[in-house]
Design a protein around this motif. Structure first.
Motif, PDB file in Angstrom:
ATOM      1  N   ILE A   1       1.069  -1.013  -0.095  1.00 38.67           N
ATOM      2  CA  ILE A   1      -0.163   0.099   0.036  1.00 38.67           C
ATOM      3  C   ILE A   1       1.002   1.271  -0.087  1.00 38.67           C
ATOM      4  O   ILE A   1       2.057   1.283   0.402  1.00 38.67           O
ATOM      5  CB  ILE A   1      -0.954   0.172   1.158  1.00 38.67           C
ATOM      6  N   GLN A   2       0.551   2.181  -0.491  1.00 41.77           N
ATOM      7  CA  GLN A   2       1.206   3.564  -0.632  1.00 41.77           C
ATOM      8  C   GLN A   2       0.345   4.581   0.238  1.00 41.77           C
ATOM      9  O   GLN A   2      -0.846   4.393   0.193  1.00 41.77           O
ATOM     10  CB  GLN A   2       1.086   4.103  -1.903  1.00 41.77           C
ATOM     11  N   MET A   3       1.039   5.491   0.960  1.00 42.83           N
ATOM     12  CA  MET A   3       0.506   6.298   1.711  1.00 42.83           C
ATOM     13  C   MET A   3       1.334   7.703   1.808  1.00 42.83           C
ATOM     14  O   MET A   3       2.581   7.668   1.312  1.00 42.83           O
ATOM     15  CB  MET A   3       0.603   6.021   3.200  1.00 42.83           C
ATOM     16  N   ARG A   4       0.436   8.592   1.871  1.00 43.07           N
ATOM     17  CA  ARG A   4       1.231  10.047   1.915  1.00 43.07           C
ATOM     18  C   ARG A   4       1.792  10.029   3.473  1.00 43.07           C
ATOM     19  O   ARG A   4       1.598   9.178   4.288  1.00 43.07           O
ATOM     20  CB  ARG A   4       0.166  11.101   2.028  1.00 43.07           C
ATOM     21  N   SER A   5       2.673  11.150   3.860  1.00 45.93           N
ATOM     22  CA  SER A   5       3.495  10.950   4.984  1.00 45.93           C
ATOM     23  C   SER A   5       2.601  10.969   6.121  1.00 45.93           C
ATOM     24  O   SER A   5       2.912  10.480   7.265  1.00 45.93           O
ATOM     25  CB  SER A   5       4.565  12.036   4.953  1.00 45.93           C
ATOM     26  N   VAL A   6       1.612  11.933   6.239  1.00 47.59           N
ATOM     27  CA  VAL A   6       0.605  12.008   7.179  1.00 47.59           C
ATOM     28  C   VAL A   6      -0.057  10.833   7.481  1.00 47.59           C
ATOM     29  O   VAL A   6      -0.353  10.561   8.712  1.00 47.59           O
ATOM     30  CB  VAL A   6      -0.406  13.429   6.888  1.00 47.59           C
ATOM     31  N   GLU A   7      -0.458   9.953   6.257  1.00 47.61           N
ATOM     32  CA  GLU A   7      -1.206   8.835   6.530  1.00 47.61           C
ATOM     33  C   GLU A   7      -0.356   7.822   7.178  1.00 47.61           C
ATOM     34  O   GLU A   7      -0.653   6.990   8.088  1.00 47.61           O
ATOM     35  CB  GLU A   7      -1.579   8.316   5.195  1.00 47.61           C
TER      36      GLU A   7
END
Length: 157
Positions: free
Chosen positions: A78-84
Motif C-alpha cells: 500500500i502507498q500512503m502520504r507521509s501524514v497517513e
C-alpha cells in the motif's frame, strides 16, 4: 515500541550509510530503532533468483520473533502520504505491538514464505529503487512520521 529495519547486505555507499546513521540518531530520540544488516549471500551469482530469495528470506525470518509485526517494503504494498503513514504508525504504537519490523529485501525481493509471514506490505513509490537507496528514503520517512506525530516543524503541508 521498538522498531527494527532488517536489510540484506551492507551498503557500498558511504553517503547512503551516513544518511541512514543520521536518521537512526534522530529516530532514537522517539523510540528504539535497530538496524539489522544481514550479510550478502556468498556466491549469489551461482544461484537462481528463486534460490537467492529463499535463502535471504530464511535469514530474515531468523531475525523475526513470533509476536513481531512484520512490514515488507515492497513495490506491491500500500502507498500512503507521509501524514497517513504517521497515523498508521500511531495505530501500531497504540495497539501494544512490542516490536515493529520493517524489511528491505535483496535485489530480487522476497520468497513466498516471507510474504506469508508478513502482516503488511508498504510501498514507498510506484518507482523501483535499489535496495540500498531505499534505506535512506525509508529512514527519512520514519523520522518524518515521528515529527508529524509530535507536531514538530519538520513536515510542511
Amino acid at each position: 515500541m521498538n522498531i527494527a529495519l532488517i536489510m540484506i547486505g551492507k551498503t557500498d555507499s558511504k553517503n547512503i550509510e551516513t544518511i541512514v546513521e543520521d536518521y537512526l540518531r534522530r529516530i532514537n530520540y522517539y523510540t528504539r530503532f535497530e538496524p539489522i544488516v544481514i550479510p550478502d549471500l556468498k556466491n549469489a551469482r551461482n544461484l537462481t533468483e528463486e534460490e537467492q530469495k529463499r535463502r535471504e528470506s530464511e535469514l530474515i525470518l531468523k531475525q523475526i520473533g513470533e509476536s513481531d509485526y512484520v512490514v515488507l517494503l515492497d513495490e506491491r504494498g500500500i502507498q500512503m502520504r507521509s501524514v497517513e503513514f504517521a497515523a498508521w504508525l500511531q495505530k501500531r504504537m497504540n495497539s501494544g505491538i512490542k516490536r515493529l519490523c520493517f524489511v528491505i529485501g535483496g535485489p530480487y525481493g522476497f520468497s513466498q514464505e516471507l510474504y506469508d509471514r508478513a502482516n503488511s506490505m508498504l510501498s514507498l513509490s510506484k518507482m523501483t529503487f535499489s535496495h540500498q537507496i531505499i534505506r535512506a528514503i525509508f529512514a527519512e520517512q520514519l523520522y518524518r512520521g515521528f515529527t508529524i506525530l509530535n507536531n514538530e516543524p519538520y513536515h510542511h503541508e
